[in-house]
Design a protein around this motif. Structure first.
Motif, PDB file in Angstrom:
ATOM      1  N   UNK A 121      -5.120   2.463   4.174  1.00  0.00           N
ATOM      2  CA  UNK A 121      -4.563   1.161   3.806  1.00  0.00           C
ATOM      3  C   UNK A 121      -3.599   1.240   2.616  1.00  0.00           C
ATOM      4  N   UNK A 122      -2.556   2.056   2.746  1.00  0.00           N
ATOM      5  CA  UNK A 122      -1.519   2.120   1.732  1.00  0.00           C
ATOM      6  C   UNK A 122      -1.213   3.542   1.306  1.00  0.00           C
ATOM      7  N   UNK A 123       0.011   3.752   0.811  1.00  0.00           N
ATOM      8  CA  UNK A 123       0.427   5.096   0.409  1.00  0.00           C
ATOM      9  C   UNK A 123      -0.286   5.574  -0.846  1.00  0.00           C
ATOM     10  N   UNK A 124      -0.605   4.660  -1.762  1.00  0.00           N
ATOM     11  CA  UNK A 124      -1.359   5.066  -2.955  1.00  0.00           C
ATOM     12  C   UNK A 124      -2.755   5.528  -2.561  1.00  0.00           C
ATOM     13  N   UNK A 125      -3.360   4.856  -1.580  1.00  0.00           N
ATOM     14  CA  UNK A 125      -4.666   5.291  -1.079  1.00  0.00           C
ATOM     15  C   UNK A 125      -4.553   6.661  -0.429  1.00  0.00           C
ATOM     16  N   UNK A 126      -3.477   6.878   0.315  1.00  0.00           N
ATOM     17  CA  UNK A 126      -3.263   8.179   0.958  1.00  0.00           C
ATOM     18  C   UNK A 126      -3.119   9.272  -0.092  1.00  0.00           C
ATOM     19  N   UNK A 127      -2.290   9.026  -1.114  1.00  0.00           N
ATOM     20  CA  UNK A 127      -2.091  10.047  -2.146  1.00  0.00           C
ATOM     21  C   UNK A 127      -3.377  10.323  -2.916  1.00  0.00           C
ATOM     22  N   UNK A 128      -4.095   9.264  -3.268  1.00  0.00           N
ATOM     23  CA  UNK A 128      -5.336   9.430  -4.012  1.00  0.00           C
ATOM     24  C   UNK A 128      -6.336  10.258  -3.221  1.00  0.00           C
ATOM     25  N   UNK A 129      -6.475   9.949  -1.924  1.00  0.00           N
ATOM     26  CA  UNK A 129      -7.397  10.700  -1.079  1.00  0.00           C
ATOM     27  C   UNK A 129      -6.930  12.142  -0.889  1.00  0.00           C
ATOM     28  N   UNK A 130      -5.623  12.317  -0.680  1.00  0.00           N
ATOM     29  CA  UNK A 130      -5.079  13.658  -0.479  1.00  0.00           C
ATOM     30  C   UNK A 130      -5.283  14.521  -1.723  1.00  0.00           C
ATOM     31  N   UNK A 132       6.950  -5.491   4.420  1.00  0.00           N
ATOM     32  CA  UNK A 132       5.623  -5.960   4.839  1.00  0.00           C
ATOM     33  C   UNK A 132       4.536  -5.282   3.992  1.00  0.00           C
ATOM     34  N   UNK A 133       4.755  -5.207   2.675  1.00  0.00           N
ATOM     35  CA  UNK A 133       3.800  -4.519   1.804  1.00  0.00           C
ATOM     36  C   UNK A 133       2.423  -5.161   1.849  1.00  0.00           C
ATOM     37  N   UNK A 134       2.363  -6.457   2.174  1.00  0.00           N
ATOM     38  CA  UNK A 134       1.081  -7.140   2.249  1.00  0.00           C
ATOM     39  C   UNK A 134       0.201  -6.670   3.388  1.00  0.00           C
ATOM     40  N   UNK A 135       0.761  -5.933   4.344  1.00  0.00           N
ATOM     41  CA  UNK A 135      -0.041  -5.424   5.452  1.00  0.00           C
ATOM     42  C   UNK A 135      -0.834  -4.175   5.060  1.00  0.00           C
ATOM     43  N   UNK A 136      -0.488  -3.578   3.894  1.00  0.00           N
ATOM     44  CA  UNK A 136      -1.288  -2.479   3.325  1.00  0.00           C
ATOM     45  C   UNK A 136      -1.556  -1.378   4.346  1.00  0.00           C
ATOM     46  N   UNK A 137      -0.568  -0.525   4.531  1.00  0.00           N
ATOM     47  CA  UNK A 137      -0.628   0.503   5.566  1.00  0.00           C
ATOM     48  C   UNK A 137       0.097   1.748   5.082  1.00  0.00           C
ATOM     49  N   UNK A 138      -0.579   2.901   5.170  1.00  0.00           N
ATOM     50  CA  UNK A 138       0.036   4.155   4.773  1.00  0.00           C
ATOM     51  C   UNK A 138      -0.347   5.277   5.714  1.00  0.00           C
TER      52      UNK A 138
END
Length: 483
Positions: free
Chosen positions: A115-124, A278-284
């Motif tokens: 749910x977002x690129x920051x979430x992707x980076x944090x998890x990665x 569409x940043x409100x859709x929270x997708x990464x």
């Protein structure tokens, strides 16, 4: 009192996260409490600090309201696969194959959805690094990376400073890009290892945040070769790849390369949220050929999944190439170009009106401009930069300041121009009023120093003497009111 309450209520980690958030998002919270509205709240805050594309809200709203978007079946009402619904993974793989100009079809199994690129980076960062490990990051860089690095991963971002070269380029020609070279990377890596830092990777954004620079294909290859030599991971954020609004500029995705020096250590982060507003859709999305990384990232879907309904709508959107190519992308590029041109013209007019130089990165990608207002700071310090930031805020306008991007030299600000025209016009009006006030403050301070000193006093900046006559005429309130 408040700090002690926090210390008693939270763990040290909780206090650190809370403090970090409040230090970075204070202005954002103020904005949401008093947001501008063209009818209901015309005196509310306008936010040119947030990286959102608001130029094509009409188009995207119309598309998302069409009948094919409103489809419900059992599968999208249930828990998705931990890496995303297969139908969206397939749509993402096909979309990136097309728009990244990949030489071969990208594989569905390499796609991870959170749910977002920051979430992707944090998890990665969490699965690639142990706490205390480091990533090299060219400066200036997106402060969201700093925030994301502290949640789960607890890694350190080591800045690769380029400011000396940057200043010379800005002075000589606005059109010369800020260039990251391998020599700088080698130097930063050597210094980090000398300090016994364990460097695990290199983090890049392309196009760059916040400068808007686009890396040439050959330089991308050099960065990847550098990483391979030193056994580093390379994470490339390509979230603005479709926001290049000049046909003469060419974006090259890492995924467009015929071969990667180290495919197992090359990872791409992407999302349509910036390009499509569409940043409100929270997708990464993470695209990686490393099966172990995909496997390790999967559990994060339990914490950071995207709703099935959102995934379905995104799937339909990404599959509609006809609308994207014929309607959305041409209109978006045209509006980005016009908004960028408008802000550029406004900045040039302010230069002439108040007799000072605004240095800015005149680029053709992204949603914002990287501008330097150091000529209005005396002395040129981060304290004065913060005071100017607050002056903008006093005029109900929010910008991002350079300190948030780990920039070592004060005076830099990021100004988002991807705002709808009426609000952008009002925002630039407020920007001009703040500049007028700051210029008057600067002149009064210079005059006071000059009056208290003898001519030629080395403690008084030369520009105080040079501008005493010209500047006072340009911003004398009595003179302006008389006219």
């Amino acid at each position: 009192m408040r700090a002690s309450v926090l210390s008693n209520s939270l763990s040290r980690r909780g206090v650190h996260i809370s403090t970090l958030y409040k230090s970075k998002f204070k202005s954002y919270e103020i904005y949401h409490r008093d947001k501008y509205h063209k009818v209901l709240n015309t005196s509310g805050f306008l936010n040119l600090s947030i990286s959102e594309n608001r130029l094509c809200t009409d188009l995207i709203t119309e598309r998302l309201c069409q009948s094919d978007m409103n489809y419900i079946e059992d599968v999208i009402l249930q828990y998705p696969n931990s890496t995303g619904h297969p139908f969206l993974q397939a749509a993402v793989a096909q979309f990136l194959t097309c728009y990244c100009r990949a030489p071969h079809c990208l594989s569905v199994k390499n796609v991870v959805i959170l749910n977002g690129c920051c979430a992707v980076f944090s998890a990665l960062a969490t699965v690639l690094c142990d706490p205390g490990d480091c990533f090299l990051v060219p400066v200036p860089f997106h402060y969201g990376f700093m925030f994301g690095s502290k949640f789960f991963a607890y890694i350190e971002l080591i800045p690769v400073y380029l400011e000396k070269q940057t200043v010379l380029q800005f002075i000589n020609a606005d059109t010369q890009p800020l260039e990251l070279n391998v020599r700088k990377l080698e130097q930063a890596l050597h210094e980090a290892r000398t300090r016994r830092k364990k460097v695990k990777g290199l983090l890049l954004t392309n196009p760059e945040k916040p400068t808007g620079d686009i890396y040439p294909k050959e330089l991308l290859k050099e960065y990847l070769e550098f990483a391979k030599r030193h056994e580093l991971h390379v994470v490339v954020d390509e979230i603005y790849m479709l926001s290049v609004f000049d046909e003469s500029a060419r974006f090259h995705s890492v995924l467009s390369l015929e071969s990667l020096p180290d495919p197992n250590k090359t990872h791409v982060i992407w999302s349509p949220t910036k390009d499509f507003g569409i940043s409100g859709l929270c997708f990464g999305v993470l695209y990686t050929q490393n099966e172990d990384v995909v496997s390790a990232m999967s559990p994060f879907g339990y914490l950071h999944s995207v709703s099935g309904i959102t995934q379905y709508k995104l799937c339909r959107l990404l599959q509609d190439r006809d609308w994207i190519n014929k309607v959305y992308l041409p209109t978006n590029r045209s509006r980005l170009w016009d908004a960028h041109a408008y802000v550029t013209e406004q900045l040039r007019q302010l230069e002439q009106q108040y007799n000072f130089k605004i240095i800015f990165h005149n680029r053709c990608s992204g949603l914002y401009m990287w501008i330097n207002l150091k000529k209005l700071l005396e002395p040129c310090t981060f304290k004065e930069e913060l005071l100017l930031h607050r002056r903008f805020r006093n005029h109900k306008l929010i910008l991002c300041r350079g300190r948030s991007y780990m920039f070592k030299k004060p005076g830099w600000f990021r100004l988002t121009f991807a705002e709808n025209p009426p609000q952008l016009k009002e925002a630039m009006h407020r920007f001009g009023k703040a500049i007028e006030e700051q210029k008057q403050h600067w002149i009064e301070k210079m005059l006071k120093d000059a009056i208290e000193a003898e001519p030629g006093d080395p403690t008084v900046p030369r520009r105080a003497w040079d501008q005493m006559s010209t500047s006072t005429e340009k911003v004398d309130p009595a003179r302006n009111s008389a006219s």
